[in-house]
Design a protein around this motif. Structure first.
Motif, mmCIF file in Angstrom:
data_model
loop_
_atom_site.group_PDB
_atom_site.id
_atom_site.type_symbol
_atom_site.label_atom_id
_atom_site.label_comp_id
_atom_site.label_asym_id
_atom_site.label_seq_id
_atom_site.Cartn_x
_atom_site.Cartn_y
_atom_site.Cartn_z
ATOM 1 N N THR A 12 -63.884 62.188 3.760
ATOM 2 C CA THR A 12 -64.487 63.464 4.138
ATOM 3 C C THR A 12 -65.920 63.619 3.626
ATOM 4 N N ARG A 13 -66.183 63.227 2.395
ATOM 5 C CA ARG A 13 -67.503 63.472 1.777
ATOM 6 C C ARG A 13 -68.501 62.335 2.014
ATOM 7 N N TYR A 14 -68.119 61.329 2.811
ATOM 8 C CA TYR A 14 -68.947 60.129 2.900
ATOM 9 C C TYR A 14 -69.430 59.845 4.316
ATOM 10 N N SER A 15 -70.527 59.117 4.387
ATOM 11 C CA SER A 15 -71.113 58.753 5.676
ATOM 12 C C SER A 15 -70.411 57.547 6.289
ATOM 13 N N GLY A 16 -69.391 57.059 5.630
ATOM 14 C CA GLY A 16 -68.652 55.893 6.089
ATOM 15 C C GLY A 16 -68.571 54.845 5.000
ATOM 16 N N TRP A 17 -68.017 53.663 5.354
ATOM 17 C CA TRP A 17 -67.900 52.583 4.378
ATOM 18 C C TRP A 17 -69.258 51.994 4.025
ATOM 19 N N GLN A 18 -70.051 51.685 5.012
ATOM 20 C CA GLN A 18 -71.247 50.859 4.825
ATOM 21 C C GLN A 18 -72.407 51.617 4.187
ATOM 22 N N ILE A 19 -73.126 50.917 3.299
ATOM 23 C CA ILE A 19 -74.302 51.486 2.649
ATOM 24 C C ILE A 19 -75.343 51.878 3.697
ATOM 25 N N GLN A 20 -75.886 53.080 3.531
ATOM 26 C CA GLN A 20 -76.951 53.572 4.401
ATOM 27 C C GLN A 20 -78.008 54.257 3.545
ATOM 28 N N LYS A 21 -79.235 54.237 4.015
ATOM 29 C CA LYS A 21 -80.308 54.902 3.282
ATOM 30 C C LYS A 21 -80.106 56.410 3.310
ATOM 31 N N ASN A 22 -80.285 57.024 2.147
ATOM 32 C CA ASN A 22 -80.220 58.485 2.028
ATOM 33 C C ASN A 22 -78.885 59.070 2.470
ATOM 34 N N ALA A 23 -77.810 58.307 2.287
ATOM 35 C CA ALA A 23 -76.473 58.803 2.635
ATOM 36 C C ALA A 23 -75.467 58.241 1.634
ATOM 37 N N LYS A 24 -74.416 59.004 1.394
ATOM 38 C CA LYS A 24 -73.395 58.607 0.428
ATOM 39 C C LYS A 24 -72.310 57.805 1.137
ATOM 40 N N SER A 25 -72.044 56.581 0.644
ATOM 41 C CA SER A 25 -71.058 55.705 1.292
ATOM 42 C C SER A 25 -70.022 55.212 0.289
ATOM 43 N N PRO A 84 -65.471 58.244 -8.188
ATOM 44 C CA PRO A 84 -65.092 59.643 -7.962
ATOM 45 C C PRO A 84 -63.638 59.758 -7.548
ATOM 46 N N PHE A 85 -63.128 60.976 -7.566
ATOM 47 C CA PHE A 85 -61.702 61.232 -7.356
ATOM 48 C C PHE A 85 -61.184 60.780 -6.002
ATOM 49 N N ASP A 86 -62.063 60.691 -5.010
ATOM 50 C CA ASP A 86 -61.593 60.397 -3.650
ATOM 51 C C ASP A 86 -61.742 58.926 -3.252
ATOM 52 N N ILE A 87 -61.998 58.070 -4.236
ATOM 53 C CA ILE A 87 -61.983 56.621 -4.015
ATOM 54 C C ILE A 87 -61.127 55.995 -5.104
ATOM 55 N N ASN A 88 -60.183 55.155 -4.721
ATOM 56 C CA ASN A 88 -59.272 54.559 -5.691
ATOM 57 C C ASN A 88 -59.047 53.081 -5.378
ATOM 58 N N ILE A 89 -59.215 52.234 -6.392
ATOM 59 C CA ILE A 89 -58.916 50.816 -6.246
ATOM 60 C C ILE A 89 -57.430 50.617 -6.517
ATOM 61 N N LEU A 90 -56.683 50.207 -5.502
ATOM 62 C CA LEU A 90 -55.241 50.040 -5.637
ATOM 63 C C LEU A 90 -54.882 48.762 -6.383
ATOM 64 N N GLU A 91 -55.626 47.691 -6.086
ATOM 65 C CA GLU A 91 -55.293 46.385 -6.668
ATOM 66 C C GLU A 91 -56.527 45.487 -6.619
ATOM 67 N N VAL A 92 -56.626 44.603 -7.599
ATOM 68 C CA VAL A 92 -57.669 43.575 -7.631
ATOM 69 C C VAL A 92 -56.991 42.240 -7.893
ATOM 70 N N GLU A 93 -57.350 41.228 -7.107
ATOM 71 C CA GLU A 93 -56.802 39.897 -7.353
ATOM 72 C C GLU A 93 -57.893 38.846 -7.193
ATOM 73 N N LYS A 94 -57.805 37.801 -7.982
ATOM 74 C CA LYS A 94 -58.763 36.712 -7.886
ATOM 75 C C LYS A 94 -58.407 35.856 -6.674
ATOM 76 N N VAL A 95 -59.430 35.468 -5.882
ATOM 77 C CA VAL A 95 -59.197 34.686 -4.674
ATOM 78 C C VAL A 95 -60.156 33.502 -4.621
ATOM 79 N N ASN A 96 -59.848 32.597 -3.705
ATOM 80 C CA ASN A 96 -60.709 31.449 -3.479
ATOM 81 C C ASN A 96 -62.082 31.907 -3.002
ATOM 82 N N GLN A 97 -63.110 31.171 -3.414
ATOM 83 C CA GLN A 97 -64.479 31.533 -3.054
ATOM 84 C C GLN A 97 -64.709 31.526 -1.540
ATOM 85 N N LYS A 98 -63.849 30.821 -0.799
ATOM 86 C CA LYS A 98 -63.990 30.749 0.654
ATOM 87 C C LYS A 98 -63.426 31.979 1.370
#
Length: 268
Positions: A12-25, A84-98
């Motif tokens: 709701t509070r974001y301009s989307g996933w991707q980084i954009q100039k002068n917008a919160k992503s 912030p409260f509206d973004i949450n990392i559920l899980e992190v796992e190490k993966v192959n560089q490829k």
């Protein structure tokens, strides 16, 4: 080192996933958090795909490149402490560089929520439609979209897309109390494609369009679906599917989190 991140967010509070100039992503906020943890060393974060402004994710996937000795679980905890409260990392796992979050994805699934009643709590997560909708007509018309089609009529021009042809694996509609859920599974999605598909299906449910209109939109480029673009509030990136992974046909994960309709009330 490369890490695979599973991420949920309320868009709701974001301009989307991707980084954009002068917008919160979303991507920008996670990178900001990572920079606080890892300092000025080189950090890269790539997502499985973009989500539009206001669109949510039950499980976005990204890969994080950073030179660190921290364990995946510690990275998850530290990122969440900074986010912030509206973004949450559920899980992190190490993966192959490829591994690549976008290029290795085989399918993606989105779910759209339509509410058939006015709600005091669910507005950020649904499209409330006052009109009575013919669910069976919507369901039947949706099947016409399955398979390989040119979805140019259902998308806005995007310089990054080389082709407007998309393979739609499946479209599923389900009634759950006062919700109509629409799940679309495809190889990838064009800009605004899901929201325009939903908008056209709603017009069919209202009786203002029919199956022949859907066939026409697939066969000939038309600007008409743009008029019916559904709002972003009801749209969720549900899952990104990789090699040897399957998508459950169960809608319960979404219903469990956002089922404000369990308590039946009179439509208004």
């Amino acid at each position: 080192m490369r890490f695979k991140l599973y991420i949920e967010y309320e868009g709701t509070r974001y301009s989307g996933w991707q980084i954009q100039k002068n917008a919160k992503s979303i991507q920008g906020k996670i990178l900001e958090a990572a920079e606080k943890i890892f300092g000025k060393i080189k950090i890269e974060l790539k997502g499985s795909g973009r989500t539009d402004a206001g669109v949510h994710a039950l499980c976005q996937v990204a890969h994080l490149d950073v030179d660190t000795m921290l364990a995946p679980e510690i990275i998850r905890i530290k990122l969440n402490d900074e986010l912030p409260f509206d973004i949450n990392i559920l899980e992190v796992e190490k993966v192959n560089q490829k591994f690549h979050a976008r290029h290795d994805a085989k399918l993606r699934s989105y779910i759209y929520q339509i509410s058939t009643r006015r709600t005091a709590f669910g507005k950020p997560f649904v499209w409330w439609i006052k009109d009575k909708l013919d669910f069976d007509k919507m369901n039947k018309a949706a099947k016409l979209l399955i398979g390989m089609h040119d979805f140019v009529s259902f998308s806005d021009k995007d310089e990054e897309e080389k082709s407007t042809k998309v393979f739609v694996e499946d479209i599923q509609l389900k009634k759950e109390n006062d919700l109509i859920l629409i799940r679309i599974i495809a190889s990838h999605f064009l800009w605004k494609m899901v929201r325009r598909i939903v908008g056209v299906l709603v017009e069919i449910g209202r009786g203002k369009l029919n199956e022949n209109d859907v066939k026409k939109f697939l066969e000939t480029k038309s600007n008409e679906p743009a008029k019916f673009t559904a709002p972003p509030s009801g749209l969720f990136l549900e899952k990104v599917i990789y090699e040897n992974e399957k998508l459950s046909n169960d809608f319960s994960a979404l219903i469990k989190i956002y089922s404000f309709t369990k308590k039946q009330t009179k439509n208004s």
